[in-house]
Design an enzyme around this catalytic site. Structure first.
Site, short mmCIF file in Angstrom:
data_model
loop_
_atom_site.label_atom_id
_atom_site.label_comp_id
_atom_site.label_asym_id
_atom_site.label_seq_id
_atom_site.Cartn_x
_atom_site.Cartn_y
_atom_site.Cartn_z
N SER A 106 -112.67 51.71 58.95
CA SER A 106 -111.42 51.51 59.68
C SER A 106 -110.46 52.65 59.40
CB SER A 106 -110.78 50.19 59.23
OG SER A 106 -109.43 50.13 59.64
N THR A 155 -110.42 51.82 69.10
CA THR A 155 -110.01 50.43 69.34
C THR A 155 -108.86 50.39 70.34
OG1 THR A 155 -110.78 49.80 67.16
CG2 THR A 155 -109.22 48.30 68.23
N HIS A 275 -111.37 41.13 69.09
CA HIS A 275 -110.83 41.46 67.76
C HIS A 275 -110.95 40.25 66.82
CE1 HIS A 275 -108.34 45.00 66.32
NE2 HIS A 275 -108.29 44.23 65.25
N ASP A 306 -118.98 41.77 69.46
CA ASP A 306 -118.67 41.07 68.20
C ASP A 306 -117.72 39.91 68.47
OD1 ASP A 306 -115.94 41.81 68.21
OD2 ASP A 306 -116.22 43.44 66.78
N SER A 307 -117.29 39.26 67.44
CA SER A 307 -116.35 38.15 67.42
C SER A 307 -117.08 36.81 67.37
CB SER A 307 -115.37 38.17 68.61
OG SER A 307 -114.59 39.36 68.55
N VAL A 309 -119.64 36.08 65.19
CA VAL A 309 -121.04 36.14 64.72
C VAL A 309 -121.11 35.74 63.25
CG1 VAL A 309 -123.02 37.66 64.33
CG2 VAL A 309 -121.59 37.94 66.38
N ARG A 310 -121.86 34.69 62.96
CA ARG A 310 -121.96 34.20 61.58
C ARG A 310 -123.41 34.10 61.10
NH1 ARG A 310 -117.57 35.49 62.37
NH2 ARG A 310 -115.65 34.27 62.33
C1 FNR Z 1 -110.53 43.30 61.69
N1 FNR Z 1 -110.84 43.99 62.87
C2 FNR Z 1 -110.48 45.32 62.99
N2 FNR Z 1 -110.85 46.03 64.09
C3 FNR Z 1 -110.55 47.35 64.20
O1 FNR Z 1 -110.90 47.96 65.20
N3 FNR Z 1 -109.87 47.98 63.19
C4 FNR Z 1 -109.46 47.34 62.07
O2 FNR Z 1 -108.85 47.94 61.18
C5 FNR Z 1 -109.73 45.93 61.96
N4 FNR Z 1 -109.30 45.22 60.88
C6 FNR Z 1 -109.74 43.92 60.70
C7 FNR Z 1 -109.41 43.25 59.54
C8 FNR Z 1 -109.92 41.96 59.33
C9 FNR Z 1 -109.59 41.26 58.04
C10 FNR Z 1 -110.75 41.35 60.29
C11 FNR Z 1 -111.35 39.98 60.07
C12 FNR Z 1 -111.04 42.01 61.46
C13 FNR Z 1 -111.70 43.36 63.90
C14 FNR Z 1 -113.18 43.56 63.57
O3 FNR Z 1 -113.56 44.90 63.73
C15 FNR Z 1 -114.06 42.70 64.50
O4 FNR Z 1 -113.77 42.98 65.83
C16 FNR Z 1 -113.90 41.21 64.23
O5 FNR Z 1 -113.86 40.95 62.85
C17 FNR Z 1 -115.04 40.44 64.88
O6 FNR Z 1 -114.86 39.07 64.74
P1 FNR Z 1 -115.59 38.19 63.60
O7 FNR Z 1 -117.03 38.50 63.66
O8 FNR Z 1 -114.96 38.58 62.32
O9 FNR Z 1 -115.25 36.79 63.99
#
Ligand code: FNR
Length: 378
Positions: A106, A155, A275, A306-307, A309-310
């Site tokens: 990130s 993003t 996200h 994504d989003s 997925v467990r």
């Molecule tokens: C994220 N996500 C995220 N996405 C991104 O593009 N840059 C980032 O810095 C972050 N930071 C971030 C922090 C935390 C704590 C979480 C949980 C998520 C989103 C991440 O890349 C992804 O899209 C999601 O986490 C997918 O959903 P699930 O699988 O966590 O439900």
């Protein structure tokens, strides 16, 4: 506690982390409807059991952006990962490399690009946010390229931060947040010593590398808050293209029209994503958005999703709906918080073995054989 699934890691993470961090990971936007739908809509997709199909040894290997991967999975970009485990980005990156899958750093990470890449045996992917401070973006792109990154995840679903009320309740933000976080750290001394003191997470790597000085969480949240850019448009991609010669993947696509536009503006791939339910609550889950997007652009663009997925079963479900690869977010973060590098490697092993079972029992020998026929049409 015996850990045999990502759900177990979630509970273990809850025990180890101070509440403001656990809820920062676990929570979503507004009343978390989309967060819940992401998980529920995936689970509601019935896999189509087929038997006696002579599947034999399942082959999970795939290619993503010209790179061989041992399963069609990558670790999603997650900000502040170095606050969940000591030098967390390095630990997660090592685990991903050991299992032959990409790690995405990130842009708002604790460990800077220059610290993470040398820990890996393969080039990492780098995620960029749109920020008003284009100097930061340019600096990050140049440093990523110099470190050998060739896949940029840009993003696009965060022109403004989502309304995350759980963060206000937990002390991540809101009134007296700094005090509340300090109190929580005192009551979680193991975490505070290991991550907070030894892990130096008050130095937020990519931002401080650009600003030239250490940046504390408080100042960082302020800097980030002022820097989101709601005026971003498709034409800004041309600006990125000037500074980026590698693959460009747009993350946060939820509409077929935007997916087509991404192709017209020269993206190599997209991530169908909301996200993780952290931005606009009430939008479609990825499972519901993906089929129409796949119909619109499959074959033209690499489609990641994504989003929610467990498990490996969820990975197979998204592949069946048209994804070429799947990003893991919370699924790996819970494990990192609970058990560091080993935990993340374990989750990747769990996902792989769950995928093998799902593919064998839906009659798919290779990733390319997973299709909508792998699901029961309701
Ligand atoms: C994220 N996500 C995220 N996405 C991104 O593009 N840059 C980032 O810095 C972050 N930071 C971030 C922090 C935390 C704590 C979480 C949980 C998520 C989103 C991440 O890349 C992804 O899209 C999601 O986490 C997918 O959903 P699930 O699988 O966590 O439900």
């Amino acid at each position: 506690m015996i850990i045999s699934s990502t759900h177990d890691y979630r509970l273990a993470a809850k025990r180890r982390l101070p509440p403001f961090l656990f809820h920062y990971i676990d929570g979503g936007a507004y009343d978390e409807h989309t967060l819940a739908r992401n998980v529920a809509d995936l689970r509601d997709l019935a896999l189509r059991q087929r038997v006696l199909k002579e599947v034999g040894e399942v082959d999970l290997s795939a290619r993503l952006f010209g790179e061989a991967v041992s399963l069609p999975v990558a670790l999603a970009p997650v900000g502040l990962t170095g606050m969940f485990a000591r030098r967390g980005e390095v630990q997660a990156a090592r685990a991903a490399a050991s299992r032959g899958v990409p790690f995405t750093l990130s842009s708002v990470s604790v460990c800077p690009i220059e610290e993470v890449q040398p820990a890996m045996t393969r080039p990492m992917w780098f995620q960029l946010y749109v920020l008003r401070d284009r100097g930061f973006m340019k600096n990050a792109l140049e440093r990523a390229w110099a470190a050998g990154v060739r896949t940029l995840v840009f993003t696009v679903d965060m022109p403004v931060p989502g309304a995350r009320y759980r963060d206000r309740h937990s002390g991540m933000s809101g009134p007296f947040a700094a005090w509340r976080r300090m109190l929580q750290a005192v009551t979680h001394p193991r975490w505070a010593w290991d991550v907070g003191l030894r892990g130096r997470p008050h130095d937020l790597g990519n931002v401080s590398a650009y600003l030239g000085h250490r940046i504390h969480l408080e100042d960082y949240i302020g800097w980030l808050g002022e820097n989101f850019d709601p005026s971003i448009g498709w034409r800004d991609l041309e600006w990125i293209r000037e500074y980026w010669q590698g693959a460009m993947v747009l993350k946060g696509i939820l509409d077929p029209e935007d997916a087509r536009e991404a192709g017209r503006f020269g993206a190599d791939g997209i991530v169908v994503s909301n996200h993780g339910g952290r931005q606009l609550d009430g939008v479609l889950s990825s499972a519901r958005a993906l089929p129409a997007i796949a119909d619109a652009v499959q074959g033209d663009l690499t489609i990641l999703a994504d989003s929610g997925v467990r498990s490996g079963l969820d990975v197979v479900r998204l592949l069946a709906l048209g994804a070429d690869g799947v990003l893991l977010g919370r699924a790996f973060v819970y494990a990192l918080a609970a058990a560091g590098e080993q935990g993340v490697a374990h989750v990747l092993d769990l996902i792989a073995s769950e995928m093998r079972v799902a593919m064998t029992l839906t009659g798919a020998q290779a990733v390319g054989e997973v299709s909508r026929e792998s699901l029961v049409r309701v």
